[in-house]
Design a protein around this motif. Structure first.
Motif, PDB file in Angstrom:
ATOM      1  N   LEU A 102     -46.729  31.309  38.096  1.00  0.00           N
ATOM      2  CA  LEU A 102     -47.678  31.468  39.183  1.00  0.00           C
ATOM      3  C   LEU A 102     -47.105  30.937  40.497  1.00  0.00           C
ATOM      4  O   LEU A 102     -46.318  29.985  40.515  1.00  0.00           O
ATOM      5  N   SER A 103     -47.517  31.531  41.596  1.00  0.00           N
ATOM      6  CA  SER A 103     -47.169  31.019  42.914  1.00  0.00           C
ATOM      7  C   SER A 103     -47.977  29.750  43.179  1.00  0.00           C
ATOM      8  O   SER A 103     -48.940  29.447  42.462  1.00  0.00           O
ATOM      9  N   SER A 114     -51.616  30.587  43.799  1.00  0.00           N
ATOM     10  CA  SER A 114     -52.309  30.952  42.566  1.00  0.00           C
ATOM     11  C   SER A 114     -52.573  29.722  41.697  1.00  0.00           C
ATOM     12  O   SER A 114     -53.619  29.613  41.047  1.00  0.00           O
ATOM     13  N   LEU A 164     -56.200  28.429  40.548  1.00  0.00           N
ATOM     14  CA  LEU A 164     -56.485  28.220  39.126  1.00  0.00           C
ATOM     15  C   LEU A 164     -56.997  26.806  38.878  1.00  0.00           C
ATOM     16  O   LEU A 164     -57.989  26.610  38.157  1.00  0.00           O
TER      17      LEU A 164
END
Length: 247
Positions: A92-93, A96, A100
């Motif tokens: 994930l970046s 992101s 999350l």
């Protein structure tokens, strides 16, 4: 001088408890992290020992709920660590990852937990409380209900947010063995949550028929076998829901 009425006194005590809780939350040096870690350990091996402390709280501080936010702080730390693991595994970046983490903390843990705590607070006070003319009437505190949720959420976190990620290559395929492994993890996690919740309410001496709180575990078992029959990998569905993968 007029004395405070019982409702006013209760409101004042409740406000004072919230103030002390928030004061400890801001000043970590007042938190007992060693005891909170002890509670987390025993939630995994002997949940009943954790709830014995609730009786100590009631005897010495006139409340069943925790007055120390150390457990919540450590739970948040574990959520951060597990979210980092998810971000690394799924690539994930940073944006992101933050999204999350915020969702897991404020929606999965706090918001859903508040809904569950509120529901069980109402159910336990309305339907499970014993009433006797010869004893002082007690009620279940909402804060205690949320404590029970946090207690039950910790093992679920370790199973679904840590163990599941560690064996991601085993469970994240379309093979039936992956479905069985993933769904079994979900069944164990949910049943653990249900059992610790039951133990929490069963520990209160003024509640009866708390065995009813175990019934959601039977629903979880039924869903488990249906999922196996349909080869429905619950973990893969959850990964797609969170946008972690497309297929």
């Amino acid at each position: 001088m007029n004395q405070l009425t019982p409702p006013a006194t209760a409101h004042r005590n409740s406000a004072h408890r919230r103030y002390k809780f928030l004061k400890r939350l801001i000043n970590f040096r007042q938190c007992d992290f060693q005891f909170a870690l002890w509670q987390m350990l025993y939630l995994l091996v002997s949940p009943n020992r954790v709830y014995r402390h609730a009786h100590y709280q009631k005897t010495h501080k006139n409340q069943y709920a925790r007055d120390d936010p150390a457990f919540l702080v450590l739970l948040a730390v574990f959520l951060c660590i597990s979210s980092v693991m998810v971000a690394i595994v799924f690539g994930l970046s940073f944006g992101s990852f933050v999204a999350l983490l915020l969702w897991i903390v404020f929606v999965d843990c706090i918001a859903i937990g508040a809904v569950i705590a509120s529901t069980l607070w109402y159910v336990s006070n309305r339907f499970l409380r014993t009433r006797s003319p010869h004893t002082v009437e007690e009620a279940v505190e909402w804060a205690y209900c949320f404590d029970v949720h946090c207690n039950a959420f910790f093992p679920l976190l370790l199973i679904l947010h840590v163990l599941q990620i560690l064996i991601i290559k085993v469970i994240n395929t379309t093979y039936f063995v992956s479905t069985m492994a993933a769904d079994t993890l979900w069944l164990v996690a949910v049943c653990y949550y249900v059992y610790i919740t039951f133990v929490g309410y069963n520990a209160l001496p003024f509640l009866h028929r708390t065995v009813l709180l175990l019934y959601p575990g039977l629903i979880a078992v039924a869903v488990y076998f249906v999922a196996l029959l349909l080869n429905w990998n619950i973990s893969r569905s959850v990964f797609r829901y969170y946008g972690l993968q497309e297929d």
